[in-house]
Scaffold this active site. Structure first.
Site, PDB file in Angstrom:
ATOM      1  N   ASP A   1      15.085  -7.780  -8.353  1.00  0.00           N
ATOM      2  CA  ASP A   1      15.655  -6.630  -7.655  1.00  0.00           C
ATOM      3  C   ASP A   1      14.574  -5.599  -7.355  1.00  0.00           C
ATOM      4  O   ASP A   1      14.242  -4.766  -8.189  1.00  0.00           O
ATOM      5  CB  ASP A   1      16.760  -6.012  -8.521  1.00  0.00           C
ATOM      6  CG  ASP A   1      17.523  -4.909  -7.801  1.00  0.00           C
ATOM      7  OD1 ASP A   1      17.062  -4.439  -6.753  1.00  0.00           O
ATOM      8  OD2 ASP A   1      18.585  -4.508  -8.306  1.00  0.00           O
TER       9      ASP A   1
ATOM     10  N   LYS B   1       3.116   3.898  -2.673  1.00  0.00           N
ATOM     11  CA  LYS B   1       3.743   2.995  -1.723  1.00  0.00           C
ATOM     12  C   LYS B   1       2.875   1.757  -1.561  1.00  0.00           C
ATOM     13  O   LYS B   1       3.377   0.619  -1.478  1.00  0.00           O
ATOM     14  CB  LYS B   1       3.940   3.699  -0.380  1.00  0.00           C
ATOM     15  CG  LYS B   1       4.693   2.873   0.667  1.00  0.00           C
ATOM     16  CD  LYS B   1       3.779   2.039   1.548  1.00  0.00           C
ATOM     17  CE  LYS B   1       4.572   1.272   2.600  1.00  0.00           C
ATOM     18  NZ  LYS B   1       3.699   0.387   3.424  1.00  0.00           N
TER      19      LYS B   1
ATOM     20  N   GLU C   1       4.034  -7.630   6.379  1.00  0.00           N
ATOM     21  CA  GLU C   1       2.775  -7.005   6.785  1.00  0.00           C
ATOM     22  C   GLU C   1       1.597  -7.842   6.294  1.00  0.00           C
ATOM     23  O   GLU C   1       1.317  -7.911   5.097  1.00  0.00           O
ATOM     24  CB  GLU C   1       2.702  -5.578   6.220  1.00  0.00           C
ATOM     25  CG  GLU C   1       1.580  -4.754   6.790  1.00  0.00           C
ATOM     26  CD  GLU C   1       1.631  -3.314   6.303  1.00  0.00           C
ATOM     27  OE1 GLU C   1       0.558  -2.709   6.214  1.00  0.00           O
ATOM     28  OE2 GLU C   1       2.725  -2.807   6.013  1.00  0.00           O
TER      29      GLU C   1
ATOM     30  N   HIS D   1      -6.644  -2.957   8.949  1.00  0.00           N
ATOM     31  CA  HIS D   1      -5.202  -2.960   9.185  1.00  0.00           C
ATOM     32  C   HIS D   1      -4.885  -3.366  10.618  1.00  0.00           C
ATOM     33  O   HIS D   1      -4.045  -4.239  10.859  1.00  0.00           O
ATOM     34  CB  HIS D   1      -4.658  -1.558   8.894  1.00  0.00           C
ATOM     35  CG  HIS D   1      -3.170  -1.457   8.938  1.00  0.00           C
ATOM     36  ND1 HIS D   1      -2.363  -1.944   7.944  1.00  0.00           N
ATOM     37  CD2 HIS D   1      -2.341  -0.913   9.863  1.00  0.00           C
ATOM     38  CE1 HIS D   1      -1.104  -1.712   8.237  1.00  0.00           C
ATOM     39  NE2 HIS D   1      -1.056  -1.089   9.405  1.00  0.00           N
TER      40      HIS D   1
END
Length: 450
Positions: free
Chosen positions: A301, A285, A90, A398
């Site tokens: 990880d 998030k 993104e 965005h």
């Protein structure tokens, strides 16, 4: 049996050559096998040694999945300048992090500190006896585990790490008979998963022998049973803090808002993420958009990092924001405290060629330094997102970043690309809007004469 279904089952798939696996897959699952075979094999590295490394990281590999490798420049963290490697699909994430980094580079930059680096592993077992009996002989068990694990821990101890603490924890209130032996570790510059699990499995053997030696299975208490031994990805004591701060009147160059108004709106937006789980989930998030991108780029990880971070966000009993904002005595401060169990040696960090380049780009940091870099990147991403939300809104920037992706999908010509970008320079961007304008333009070619 349905013939179509039986054709999609295979025995000994893992024993086929890589090309054999790919051939079987394309012949059984794709309409144009020859084309797909050529396409997927085109993503293999030309260098056979590099490809062998990548193939060795997983099982049943047939191709490589490509993600953009980006760089966010202008980060100043503890007065050191960085260009941060970010692997993410993104584009707005990299743009937001870069813009936030540049904004704060002239306002003192990011400050960060590692609070602690303790990691843990657990041996879960069933035993209905009196918990106090376990603690009576704990020092003996501690010594036996350390002695029996000496060959595993020796190298780690020479680097300053190893076993830190061993203790029993009673889980009887959650589940009758459940208990665990908790072991804390310092794994220095490695993430340490294999090291921890090796020590734990060794310690489980010692624990069983210890039970027998101290006759803790006597008097009807002979149903001692070890269930499993495994590290925990919940590392609330492997913590790092990062923050930015400046006088409120220095919060200039904010679209449509004066410094005081911006600080107030920003503070309220972060508070919402601290009291409302609906907002906190999306807020965090966004933080992991930045964190994950660097974690992946450095061969760490990201699934473990995310699992731990979200669990930590709910440590109070309610899921809350990982970041915090204060406005005290005329000072704006935006901070994050997050658990990050990272490594800079071993595992993918040593094997993956791009992970090695990422660490070199960052100046070959220690694990502690990488923790601070990753936390600062997550905070930068969060600042950029919240700034957009309380000013222009998230969609303007965005969707601007996604416009080119839309145009690729619509197979525009270079002339059409320029015309569409010019048309939407001051307009709201949506897929339908771009599609409709492109259709109109193609029906009236005079619109793009020049």
């Amino acid at each position: 049996m349905n013939k179509e279904l039986s054709n999609k089952s295979v025995a000994g798939f893992s024993k086929l050559s890589k090309r054999g696996k790919l051939k079987w897959i394309v012949n059984n699952f794709f309409k144009d096998p020859e084309h797909v075979m050529k396409e997927l094999s085109s993503y293999w590295f030309k260098d056979e040694n590099d490809q062998k490394i990548i193939d060795g990281l997983s099982e049943n590999t047939i191709s490589n999945f490509v993600l953009p490798y980006s760089v966010a420049p202008n980060f100043v963290i503890n007065d050191i300048e960085y260009a941060i490697p970010m692997v993410i699909e993104e584009s707005s994430v990299v743009a937001a992090a870069s813009n936030a980094a540049k904004y704060w580079s002239t306002r003192g930059g990011f400050k960060a500190r590692v609070i602690s680096t303790i990691k843990e592993g657990c041996i879960y077992f069933m035993w209905p006896g009196d918990f106090k009996q376990l603690t009576l002989h704990l020092s003996d068990l501690d010594a036996k585990i350390r002695l029996a694990s000496a060959d595993i821990t020796a190298n780690m101890e020479t680097r300053g790490g190893g076993i830190l603490k061993i203790e029993f924890i009673d889980m009887n209130d959650e589940e009758p008979g459940f208990k665990k032996l908790n072991i804390q570790f310092d794994t220095c510059n490695s993430m340490g998963a294999n090291f921890i699990n090796s020590v734990l499995e060794n310690a489980a053997i010692v624990l069983k022998q210890w039970f027998e030696f101290h006759k803790l299975q006597a008097e009807g208490q002979d149903n001692f049973e070890i269930i499993m031994s495994i590290l925990t990805n919940y590392t609330p004591q492997c913590l790092v803090e990062a923050y930015v701060e400046c006088p409120i009147d220095q919060l200039t160059d904010i679209s449509g808002l004066d410094p005081v108004s911006f600080a107030d709106r920003f503070y309220k937006a972060v508070r919402i993420a601290n009291v409302d789980v609906s907002r906190a989930t999306t807020h965090n998030k966004g933080i992991f958009n930045g964190i994950d991108a660097v974690v992946i780029a450095t061969g760490n990880d990201y699934r473990a990092i995310e699992a731990c971070g979200h669990a930590y966000a709910a440590k109070s009993g309610q899921y809350r924001s990982l970041s915090n904002c204060t406005l005290d005595n005329g000072i704006f401060k935006f901070s994050i405290t997050v658990p990050l169990a990272l490594g800079t040696v071993g595992g993918l960090t040593t094997l993956h060629p791009m992970a090695k380049r990422s660490l070199e780009l960052l100046g070959n940091p220690s694990a502690k330094e990488l923790m601070m870099i990753v936390a600062a990147t997550g905070l930068a991403q969060n600042f950029g997102a919240v700034r957009s939300l309380v000013t222009t809104g998230i969609q303007k920037g965005h969707m601007r970043m996604h416009l080119q992706n839309m145009l690729w999908q619509m197979k525009v010509t270079p002339e059409e690309n320029l015309a569409v970008n010019d048309h939407f320079a001051d307009k709201t961007i949506s897929y339908a809007g771009v599609r409709d304008y492109l259709e109109e333009m193609r029906n009236r070619p005079t619109l793009i004469k020049d």
